[in-house]
Design a protein around this motif. Structure first.
Motif, mmCIF file in Angstrom:
data_model
loop_
_atom_site.group_PDB
_atom_site.id
_atom_site.type_symbol
_atom_site.label_atom_id
_atom_site.label_comp_id
_atom_site.label_asym_id
_atom_site.label_seq_id
_atom_site.Cartn_x
_atom_site.Cartn_y
_atom_site.Cartn_z
ATOM 1 N N GLY A 1 -66.529 -4.356 10.753
ATOM 2 C CA GLY A 1 -65.872 -5.393 10.134
ATOM 3 C C GLY A 1 -66.056 -6.060 8.998
ATOM 4 O O GLY A 1 -67.304 -5.872 8.420
ATOM 5 N N GLY B 1 -52.861 -9.698 14.709
ATOM 6 C CA GLY B 1 -53.692 -10.821 15.582
ATOM 7 C C GLY B 1 -53.521 -12.047 15.134
ATOM 8 O O GLY B 1 -52.897 -12.334 13.908
ATOM 9 N N ASP B 2 -54.170 -13.208 15.709
ATOM 10 C CA ASP B 2 -54.053 -14.273 15.361
ATOM 11 C C ASP B 2 -55.100 -15.003 14.229
ATOM 12 O O ASP B 2 -56.276 -14.925 14.529
ATOM 13 C CB ASP B 2 -54.312 -15.293 16.706
ATOM 14 C CG ASP B 2 -53.827 -16.720 16.708
ATOM 15 O OD1 ASP B 2 -53.675 -17.071 15.414
ATOM 16 O OD2 ASP B 2 -53.962 -17.223 17.471
ATOM 17 N N THR C 1 -63.010 -13.978 14.221
ATOM 18 C CA THR C 1 -61.802 -13.965 15.077
ATOM 19 C C THR C 1 -61.592 -12.568 15.477
ATOM 20 O O THR C 1 -62.144 -11.464 14.957
ATOM 21 C CB THR C 1 -60.373 -14.278 14.235
ATOM 22 O OG1 THR C 1 -60.065 -13.334 13.391
ATOM 23 C CG2 THR C 1 -60.759 -15.721 13.618
ATOM 24 N N ASP C 2 -60.292 -12.375 16.593
ATOM 25 C CA ASP C 2 -60.206 -10.953 17.129
ATOM 26 C C ASP C 2 -59.189 -10.279 16.003
ATOM 27 O O ASP C 2 -58.550 -9.280 16.336
ATOM 28 C CB ASP C 2 -59.686 -10.952 18.352
ATOM 29 C CG ASP C 2 -58.366 -11.772 18.503
ATOM 30 O OD1 ASP C 2 -57.808 -12.489 17.613
ATOM 31 O OD2 ASP C 2 -57.940 -11.791 19.846
ATOM 32 N N ALA C 3 -58.632 -10.970 14.927
ATOM 33 C CA ALA C 3 -57.701 -10.246 14.085
ATOM 34 C C ALA C 3 -58.142 -9.131 13.361
ATOM 35 O O ALA C 3 -59.398 -9.028 13.100
ATOM 36 C CB ALA C 3 -57.076 -11.418 12.925
ATOM 37 N N GLN C 4 -57.388 -8.186 13.229
ATOM 38 C CA GLN C 4 -57.708 -7.178 12.626
ATOM 39 C C GLN C 4 -57.285 -6.894 11.046
ATOM 40 O O GLN C 4 -55.905 -7.310 11.149
ATOM 41 C CB GLN C 4 -57.303 -5.627 13.326
ATOM 42 C CG GLN C 4 -57.577 -4.314 12.677
ATOM 43 C CD GLN C 4 -57.120 -3.145 13.546
ATOM 44 O OE1 GLN C 4 -56.795 -3.310 14.597
ATOM 45 N NE2 GLN C 4 -57.493 -1.942 12.982
ATOM 46 N N SER D 1 -56.844 0.542 7.557
ATOM 47 C CA SER D 1 -57.615 0.356 8.777
ATOM 48 C C SER D 1 -58.414 1.782 8.897
ATOM 49 O O SER D 1 -59.045 2.025 9.984
ATOM 50 C CB SER D 1 -56.863 0.212 10.087
ATOM 51 O OG SER D 1 -56.245 -0.901 10.264
#
Length: 156
Positions: A26, A51-52, A87-90, A114
């Motif tokens: 990441g 994601g958020d 965060t868990d956002a990709q 990705s």
């Protein structure tokens, strides 16, 4: 208004797969290995998230994605990048470019589909990244554009 100048010629950059030994690579992993980029002025271009992201931007990802598509990109600080990495956002796609006060690009992280990261540095020292990610390879790369803005303000 922002002016973009493209320098001539290709340089070498490092292509890092998104997944190495079943672990996701990441933004935070890259930031950790290149060191403190807090002295640079960062811009985010052409980003797409899943994601958020409201922990970083309360307005959510749609508005941020739209702002990143403007010619000047979205001003982002190193601390915001660190928060985003937590965060868990990709990040599906996006280009993070760190500039000197003069507008000269110094560091660039590009996520493509990705699938892999492209990392370019004006220092051209990729030893730590290559050691950490054995599947990383050098690839030809076009230099990021210089960014000249009046005034070139610090991200908030």
């Amino acid at each position: 208004m922002t002016e973009v100048e493209r320098p001539g010629g290709a340089v070498q950059a490092l292509r890092v797969p998104c997944w190495v030994d079943q672990a996701l690579i990441g933004l935070g992993d890259l930031m950790h290995l290149v060191g403190d980029g807090g002295a640079l002025r960062w811009r985010l271009f052409w980003v797409d998230f899943i994601g958020d992201v409201r922990a970083v931007w309360q307005q959510g990802h749609e508005k941020i994605e739209a702002q990143s598509r403007q010619s000047e990109g979205l001003s982002i600080s190193w601390s915001q990048m660190t928060a985003l990495a937590g965060t868990d956002a990709q990040i599906l796609d996006g280009e993070f470019v760190g500039f000197q006060d003069s507008g000269a690009p110094q560091l660039q992280f590009i996520m493509l589909d990705s699938s892999f990261w492209i990392v370019w540095s004006a220092r051209a020292d990729y030893a730590d990244l290559r050691a950490a990610f054995g599947q990383a390879v050098m690839v030809p790369h076009e230099l990021p554009a210089s960014l000249v803005e009046e005034p070139f303000g610090r991200p908030t």
